[in-house]
Design a protein around this motif. Structure first.
Motif, short mmCIF file in Angstrom:
data_model
loop_
_atom_site.label_atom_id
_atom_site.label_comp_id
_atom_site.label_asym_id
_atom_site.label_seq_id
_atom_site.Cartn_x
_atom_site.Cartn_y
_atom_site.Cartn_z
N THR A 18 34.85 13.31 12.45
CA THR A 18 35.90 12.59 13.17
C THR A 18 35.48 11.17 13.51
OG1 THR A 18 36.85 14.64 14.04
CG2 THR A 18 37.33 12.61 15.25
N LEU A 19 34.20 10.97 13.85
CA LEU A 19 33.74 9.61 14.13
C LEU A 19 33.80 8.76 12.86
CD1 LEU A 19 32.61 7.49 16.00
CD2 LEU A 19 30.31 8.41 15.57
N GLU A 20 33.42 9.34 11.72
CA GLU A 20 33.56 8.61 10.46
C GLU A 20 35.02 8.26 10.21
OE1 GLU A 20 29.82 10.39 7.84
OE2 GLU A 20 31.80 11.33 7.67
N ARG A 21 35.91 9.20 10.53
CA ARG A 21 37.33 8.95 10.34
C ARG A 21 37.81 7.82 11.26
NH1 ARG A 21 41.31 9.82 6.50
NH2 ARG A 21 43.33 9.61 7.49
N CYS A 22 37.30 7.79 12.48
CA CYS A 22 37.68 6.72 13.40
C CYS A 22 37.32 5.35 12.83
CB CYS A 22 37.00 6.92 14.75
SG CYS A 22 37.66 8.29 15.73
N PHE A 23 36.16 5.27 12.21
CA PHE A 23 35.74 4.00 11.60
C PHE A 23 36.75 3.59 10.52
CE2 PHE A 23 32.03 1.13 10.97
CZ PHE A 23 32.49 0.43 9.87
N GLN A 24 37.12 4.53 9.67
CA GLN A 24 38.05 4.22 8.57
C GLN A 24 39.43 3.87 9.10
OE1 GLN A 24 35.65 3.90 6.90
NE2 GLN A 24 35.32 5.42 5.28
N VAL A 25 39.89 4.62 10.10
CA VAL A 25 41.20 4.32 10.70
C VAL A 25 41.20 2.93 11.31
CG1 VAL A 25 42.77 4.94 12.59
CG2 VAL A 25 41.87 6.72 11.07
N ARG A 26 40.12 2.57 11.98
CA ARG A 26 40.01 1.24 12.57
C ARG A 26 40.13 0.15 11.51
NH1 ARG A 26 34.72 0.07 16.16
NH2 ARG A 26 33.76 0.01 14.09
N GLU A 27 39.70 0.48 10.27
CA GLU A 27 39.79 -0.46 9.15
C GLU A 27 41.14 -0.38 8.42
OE1 GLU A 27 37.66 -2.86 8.49
OE2 GLU A 27 36.39 -2.21 10.16
N GLY A 28 42.03 0.49 8.89
CA GLY A 28 43.37 0.52 8.31
C GLY A 28 43.73 1.75 7.51
N ILE A 29 42.82 2.70 7.36
CA ILE A 29 43.10 3.90 6.58
C ILE A 29 44.07 4.81 7.33
CG2 ILE A 29 42.08 6.04 5.68
CD1 ILE A 29 41.58 3.60 3.93
N ARG A 30 45.05 5.33 6.58
CA ARG A 30 46.04 6.26 7.13
C ARG A 30 46.31 7.37 6.11
NH1 ARG A 30 44.79 3.06 10.45
NH2 ARG A 30 46.11 1.89 11.92
N SER A 31 47.23 8.23 6.45
CA SER A 31 47.58 9.34 5.57
C SER A 31 47.99 8.87 4.18
CB SER A 31 48.72 10.14 6.19
OG SER A 31 49.15 11.17 5.34
N LYS A 32 48.65 7.73 4.10
CA LYS A 32 49.10 7.22 2.80
C LYS A 32 47.94 6.91 1.86
CE LYS A 32 49.24 2.44 4.50
NZ LYS A 32 47.95 2.08 3.86
N ASP A 33 46.75 6.72 2.42
CA ASP A 33 45.58 6.42 1.61
C ASP A 33 44.81 7.67 1.17
OD1 ASP A 33 45.74 3.46 2.00
OD2 ASP A 33 45.42 4.04 4.08
N ASP A 34 45.11 8.80 1.81
CA ASP A 34 44.42 10.06 1.51
C ASP A 34 45.07 10.75 0.33
OD1 ASP A 34 42.83 9.54 3.73
OD2 ASP A 34 44.07 10.75 5.08
N VAL A 35 45.10 10.06 -0.80
CA VAL A 35 45.81 10.56 -1.97
C VAL A 35 44.94 10.37 -3.21
CG1 VAL A 35 48.10 10.15 -1.00
CG2 VAL A 35 46.97 8.33 -2.28
N LEU A 36 45.37 11.03 -4.28
CA LEU A 36 44.68 10.91 -5.56
C LEU A 36 45.36 9.87 -6.45
CD1 LEU A 36 43.90 14.66 -6.31
CD2 LEU A 36 42.36 12.91 -5.44
N PRO A 37 44.67 9.40 -7.48
CA PRO A 37 45.22 8.36 -8.36
C PRO A 37 46.52 8.77 -9.03
CG PRO A 37 42.86 8.60 -8.70
CD PRO A 37 43.28 9.73 -7.82
#
Length: 604
Positions: free
Chosen positions: A520-539
Motif C-alpha cells: 500500500t505504501l508503494e501504491r501511495c507513491f504511484q498514486v501521488r505521481e498520478g497513477i489511477r485505475s485507468k493505468d492498471d491495464v494491459l496493452p
C-alpha cells in the motif's frame, strides 16, 4: 525508538557523491519490523524523501540498495533490492538481484546503502567494512561491464570483494539501463543504470567481514536448515536445477501457450527447440553457477564452439532473456540469440525492455512503417540476429539516429513514429512487459498491471500473491527458493526464522498486515505521481487481438478479466474503486503520514 537486537546492524550507509562524504543513518527495530528491508524499506525511505513530481535525475534523488534481515545468515538464496524513482517511467521501481554482492553489504555491517548527489567526475565507490573510498574511474568510464569489473578489481586489489557496475548504456543514460552484478546478474527494470550514469557512479565494490547478530542463533539456524530442506525436497523445482529457467521456453510454448513471440503477435514458435534448455544443455552449457548458499543453481555458463561467434562465453539463456531476445525477435538459431544476450549484458541494458524495443522496431519494419534507411542502414528484420546484436551496441552508446530512437523505449518510440504503431506498442505504465503473454497465462496479468513497477513478471499473480511477493522482495529472498517452493508454508517458514533471529514474536496476521502495508505504501507513491485505475491495464494488443495459434488459440484478455482483477485487488488491500488507498486503510496500517497525499489525489 529501540535499536534492533538481531537480523540487522541498525544502520544504513549514506553516500554523498557530490562532496564525496559518507555517514551512518540509524534505523530502529520498530521501523524494520514495519517495513522489513529491501523494497519495503526503500519505499519508506523514498516516500518520505521525495515530493510529488520530483525529478528522478535530480542530485538529491536517491538510489537505495537494500538487504533484508536474512542476508548474511545461513538462510538460503538471499538477494538485494534496488529501489529508486525510475527515470524511464517517473514511478517508484524496485529490482531484485542475487549473487554474492548483497551479502557482502550485510557482512560489511550495513543494512543498506543510500546514495545521493552527483560526482563531478566518474567514480568507483569501494566499501570495506566501515571504510569507504571514492576511487577515480576516468580510465574505466566508457568500458563495457566485463572490462569494468576486471579494472575495478585491479584498482581495489581485493579479490574477495564483489562488484556491481554499469556499462555504456548507463553512462549514456539509456532509460532502461541496468545495474549489472558480478558480470551477468542484472538489477534491471528500474532505470538504475541511467541514474548511476547521471551521478557518474561507474561501479560499487563491497567487502565485508562482520557476523550478523542473532538473538537466538541456535533456533534461527535450526529454522533455516528446515527451510533449506523444504526447498531442496520440492520436486517441482528439480527441472530448474538442471535447465535453469531456460527449460520454461519449451514449457511456455508447448503447454502454457504464453511464450512471447514476434512482439506478441503469437505464442507459437516452431523453432523453439533450437533456442531452449534442451539445446543449451546439448551444445552450450559447461557449468552451473549459483547465488550465495543456493541449492537451486539456476544460472548456467557456456561457450559457443564454431561459427561466427566461436569462443563466446556467456550466461544463459534464461526464460526472460531467451524469450525477449530469442522468439520475440523471430530468431531460429541458438548462437545468434546468445550473442544478443551477451551484448545486452556487456552494454548494461535491461534485456526485457531492450528486447521489447527491438521487436517493436522489427514489426514496424515488417509493416513498412520503418525502413533500414530510418535505422542507419541496419536491416532490423525479424530473424536477423546479427542486426539485433549491432543495434544493441548502438542503443548502449546512443549511436546514430537508430541508437537514440530505440534508447527511448517502446512507449516514446510509438509516439514519435506514429502511423498506427501505438496498436503494437506493448507496454504497461510506460514499460515493456516481460516474456509471459497474459492471454495464455492470465494470472500473470496481475503482476503486469497491478504490480508496483508495471510490466514486471515477479510481483504476484493474485491479490494475496501481490502481498506475498511484497514481503519476499522486502525480505530479499529468491522466488525459486523462498517463493514458489515454500508455497503454503508461507508465512510460518519465514516467521520461524525471523522471530529467533530478530527477537520478534511476529504472527501470521502481522506478517500479512506488514505485506499489505508495504504494498500500500508503494501504491501511495504511484498514486501521488498520478497513477489511477485507468493505468492498471494491459496493452491494447492483448485486449483486442486473440491468440492466432498454439495451445491457447483464441484466448484474449477481456474487459471482464480487467474488472475482476481490479475489484479483487482493490478489495484485498483496502483501496477505493479508483485504486487509491482509503483513509481507514492507511490508519489501520500505520501509514497516517500518507493520508493527506491520498486525500489530495482523490480531489484531483
Amino acid at each position: 525508538m529501540a535499536a534492533p537486537k538481531g537480523g540487522y546492524f541498525g544502520r544504513i550507509l549514506e553516500i554523498d557523491l557530490t562532496n564525496q562524504k559518507f555517514k551512518e543513518r540509524k534505523v530502529s527495530d520498530e521501523e524494520y519490523r514495519k517495513y522489513i528491508g529491501g523494497c519495503g524499506m526503500g519505499a519508506y525511505l523514498l516516500y518520505n524523501a521525495l515530493k510529488k513530481g520530483h525529478d528522478p535525475m535530480a542530485a538529491d534523488s536517491p538510489i537505495y540498495l537494500g538487504t533484508g534481515p536474512l542476508n548474511g545468515t545461513y538462510c538460503v538464496s538471499t538477494r538485494l533490492s534496488v529501489v529508486n524513482k525510475n527515470p524511464y517511467t517517473g514511478l517508484l521501481s524496485h529490482a531484485e538481484v542475487g549473487g554474492h554482492f548483497p551479502n557482502e553489504i550485510k557482512w560489511a555491517g550495513w543494512d543498506g546503502i543510500y546514495i545521493t548527489g552527483k560526482s563531478k567526475n566518474p567514480v568507483v565507490l569501494y566499501i570495506n567494512d566501515d571504510k569507504v573510498r571514492f576511487i577515480d574511474a576516468a580510465k574505466i568510464w566508457g568500458k563495457d561491464t566485463l572490462e569494468t569489473e576486471d579494472m575495478v578489481y585491479a584498482a581495489i586489489k581485493e579479490p574477495y570483494a564483489k562488484i556491481a557496475c554499469i556499462g555504456p548504456g548507463g553512462e549514456n543514460e539509456v532509460g532502461y539501463a541496468a545495474l549489472m552484478v558480478e558480470r551477468s546478474r542484472a538489477a534491471a527494470r528500474t532505470g538504475t543504470g541511467a541514474l548511476m550514469g547521471n551521478k557518474k557512479l561507474k561501479a560499487i565494490a563491497v567487502r565485508g567481514t562482520k557476523a550478523v547478530p542473532a538473538v537466538d542463533n541456535k533456533k534461527a539456524y535450526e529454522a533455516m536448515v528446515a527451510a533449506k530442506t523444504l526447498a531442496v525436497e520440492r520436486e517441482a523445482w528439480q527441472g530448474i536445477k538442471r535447465y535453469g529457467t531456460a527449460g520454461l521456453l519449451e514449457l511456455k510454448h508447448y503447454a502454457h501457450g504464453s511464450l512471447i513471440t514476434l512482439n506478441f503477435q503469437t505464442t507459437w514458435w516452431p523453432w523453439i527447440d533450437n533456442l531452449g534448455g534442451e539445446e543449451a544443455n546439448r551444445t552450450f552449457w559447461k557449468r552451473h553457477t549459483a547465488c550465495h548458499h543456493c541449492p537451486v543453481h539456476c544460472m548456467k555458463l557456456g561457450v559457443i564452439r564454431g561459427g561466427k561467434y566461436d569462443g563466446l562465453i556467456a550466461e544463459g539463456p534464461e526464460y526472460e532473456t531467451g524469450g525477449l531476445l530469442g522468439s520475440n525477435l523471430g530468431l531460429k538459431e541458438f548462437d545468434g540469440m546468445m550473442a544478443a544476450i551477451e551484448m545486452a549484458d556487456a552494454m548494461g541494458l535491461d534485456a526485457i525492455s531492450a528486447g521489447g524495443a527491438l521487436a517493436f522496431t522489427m514489426e514496424c519494419m515488417q509493416r513498412g512503417v520503418l525502413t533500414a534507411q530510418d535505422l542507419d542502414g541496419v536491416d532490423l528484420q525479424f530473424g536477423n540476429a546479427d542486426a539485433a546484436v549491432v543495434m544493441l551496441k548502438k542503443i548502449g552508446h546512443k549511436e546514430g539516429k537508430a541508437g537514440k530512437l530505440l534508447a527511448q523505449g517502446v512507449a516514446k518510440m510509438s509516439k514519435e513514429i506514429g502511423k498506427g504503431s501505438e496498436a503494437w506498442a506493448v507496454h504497461t505504465k510506460g514499460k515493456e512487459i516481460a516474456a509471459h503473454d497474459p492471454r495464455g497465462d492470465k494470472p500473470r496479468g496481475y503482476s503486469y498491471a497491478m504490480g508496483t513497477c508495471g510490466g514486471d513478471h515477479h510481483e504476484g499473480n493474485t491479490p494475496q500473491g501481490l502481498a506475498t511477493w511484497a514481503m519476499i522482495n522486502s525480505l530479499t529472498m529468491c522466488s525459486f527458493v523462498g517463493g514458489y517452493p515454500w508455497g503454503k508454508e508461507i508465512p510460518k517458514v519465514y516467521t520461524d526464522m525471523l522471530n529467533p533471529l530478530c527477537g520478534w514474536n511476529m504472527t501470521d496476521d502481522e506478517f500479512w498486515a506488514t505485506a499489505k502495508r508495504i504494498m500500500t505504501l508503494e501504491r501511495c507513491f504511484q498514486v501521488r505521481e498520478g497513477i489511477r485505475s485507468k493505468d492498471d491495464v494491459l496493452p491494447v494488443r492483448l485486449t483486442t487481438e486473440k491468440l492466432p495459434e498454439g495451445p491457447k488459440a483464441g484466448a484474449i484478455w477481456t474487459e471482464e478479466d480487467t474488472k475482476k482483477m481490479h475489484e479483487s485487488t482493490y478489495g484485498y488491500f483496502g483501496w477505493d474503486s479508483n485504486g487509491i488507498p482509503t483513509d481507514a486503510t492507511l490508519k489501520a496500517l500505520g501509514l497516517d503520514f500518507a493520508i493527506k497525499d491520498m486525500q489530495e489525489a482523490r480531489k484531483a
